[in-house]
Design an enzyme around this catalytic site. Sequence first.
Site, PDB file in Angstrom:
ATOM      1  N   SER A   1       0.599  -0.952   0.108  1.00 63.58           N
ATOM      2  CA  SER A   1      -0.033   0.023  -0.393  1.00 63.58           C
ATOM      3  C   SER A   1       0.919   1.162   0.069  1.00 63.58           C
ATOM      4  O   SER A   1       1.573   1.625  -0.905  1.00 63.58           O
ATOM      5  CB  SER A   1      -0.976  -0.064   1.356  1.00 63.58           C
ATOM      6  OG  SER A   1      -1.469   1.170   1.880  1.00 63.58           O
TER       7      SER A   1
ATOM      8  N   ASP B   1      -2.691   6.509  -3.356  1.00 61.53           N
ATOM      9  CA  ASP B   1      -2.109   5.614  -2.611  1.00 61.53           C
ATOM     10  C   ASP B   1      -1.400   4.791  -3.619  1.00 61.53           C
ATOM     11  O   ASP B   1      -1.563   4.322  -5.026  1.00 61.53           O
ATOM     12  CB  ASP B   1      -2.248   5.171  -1.632  1.00 61.53           C
ATOM     13  CG  ASP B   1      -2.850   3.555  -1.498  1.00 61.53           C
ATOM     14  OD1 ASP B   1      -3.650   3.324  -2.639  1.00 61.53           O
ATOM     15  OD2 ASP B   1      -3.270   2.616  -0.471  1.00 61.53           O
TER      16      ASP B   1
ATOM     17  N   ASP C   1      -1.070   1.352  -3.724  1.00 63.89           N
ATOM     18  CA  ASP C   1      -1.918   0.377  -4.688  1.00 63.89           C
ATOM     19  C   ASP C   1      -3.265   0.689  -4.802  1.00 63.89           C
ATOM     20  O   ASP C   1      -3.668  -0.061  -5.796  1.00 63.89           O
ATOM     21  CB  ASP C   1      -1.797  -0.862  -3.907  1.00 63.89           C
ATOM     22  CG  ASP C   1      -2.257  -0.644  -2.774  1.00 63.89           C
ATOM     23  OD1 ASP C   1      -3.375   0.441  -1.747  1.00 63.89           O
ATOM     24  OD2 ASP C   1      -3.846  -1.261  -1.565  1.00 63.89           O
TER      25      ASP C   1
ATOM     26  N   ASP D   1      -6.078   1.984  -3.640  1.00 62.27           N
ATOM     27  CA  ASP D   1      -7.574   1.867  -3.545  1.00 62.27           C
ATOM     28  C   ASP D   1      -8.600   2.931  -1.979  1.00 62.27           C
ATOM     29  O   ASP D   1      -9.033   2.572  -1.733  1.00 62.27           O
ATOM     30  CB  ASP D   1      -7.364   0.237  -1.946  1.00 62.27           C
ATOM     31  CG  ASP D   1      -5.923   0.148  -0.798  1.00 62.27           C
ATOM     32  OD1 ASP D   1      -6.022   1.456  -0.813  1.00 62.27           O
ATOM     33  OD2 ASP D   1      -6.423  -0.291  -0.298  1.00 62.27           O
TER      34      ASP D   1
END
Length: 445
Positions: free
Chosen positions: A102, A241, A243, A245
């Site tokens: 992340s 961010d 990833d 999400d």
Amino acid sequence: MARKYFGTDGIRGATNQGAMTAAMAMKVGMAAGSHFLRGHHKHRVVIGKDTRLSGYMLESALVAGFTAVGMDVVMTGPLPTPAIAMLTQTMRADLGVMISASHNPFADNGIKLFGPDGYKLSDADEEAIEALIDGDVPLVPSAQIGRARRIDDAAGRYIHFAKATFPSDLRLDGMKVVIDCANGAGYKVAPDALWELGAEVIAIGVTPNGTNINDRVGSTAPETLSETVVASGADIGIALDGDADRLIVVDEKGRVIDGDQLMATIAAGWARRGRLAGGGLVATVMSNLGLERHLAAQGLGLIRTKVGDRHVLEAMRARGYNVGGEQSGHIIMADYATTGDGLIAALQVLAEVKRAGAPASEVLHRFDPLPQLLKNVRFAGGRPLEADSVRAVIAAAEAELTGRGRLVIRPSGTEPVIRVMAEGDDAAQVERLVDSICDAVRAAA
């Protein structure tokens, strides 16, 4: 039950150490694959990743583990976490895997798992997989070893999916948008989706090299985005961010707008059009009290959960809500996705700005947040929150804030730290109360 490997969002750590070695990733593949071998059909797992250098290593190890227990593997290459959740569903896969840490720096990595329904795994599933990691997993005969393949159109499938969530009566023509992809998983799909919807796109954080993910770019470092928006005269800035999400937005003046304001904007628009289910939002205990008061003034409610988008989603599903999220920018829209999706949330925000025909600074500033202060107190051991002296100070602070603020005190789930947060109408009072509690915790530790 205490977890050995799984944390609040999969397995995560520094690569080539502890749980983030190639050997452990292969064990995770074998264990998770074995656990989801259910029925007599040919089993399939979808594996995606972000742009970290270690993603190649962990991907190869996971492929070895899954194929060794008889699962076919489909690899997508770099794609957002929500894209993997979506593809797990649409490809009728038995399991989805996202290799990502992340918003963490490149040296970290993680393994997130999704069930066949596209949702993150239950506690029971994670506990069963942990038991298999430390046990002996039976390998299939050589003729039953799984096959692995890469698919070239995964990005296009996700772009099509994301665009379908944008209102069909709107386009982004005439809107200049800066998109910061954090040199992460969304670096291709996010700019393309915005361009296809008609926006003039200025993309930053789109040159990943394996080690620059989240490095002074992305939702946790919006300074570059703010500067670019102002310098280019853009209408709005969007930061994802690593990833993709979650997101943070910057208005045309370069001011950062957090998840609380964005959720309030989406909820208000959906409520006006009769789309908001549950009569309000689900958010965590960290969302500002100003959000709660703002919603109440509109006749909408706020359900609070423990920190973590997983807890938000559980409450949404249990209570029938379709919008929820975190102040940090994880926003879940259950009508579209089974997990937080930064791009889809951004499209909903852009739709509200477009419909209003007003600057982002006016549309997205929904309420004035109350003064909020969070401090962390590190302790050597024991349980300082159970000390009578600490409890007395906390009780006194709660009494003083009654009707004018609130207090959230919780131990960290990953380190010996007590997090002390207070908010209220009086900033000086908030700071004084936080400091008094921190002092009491230190004295008791």
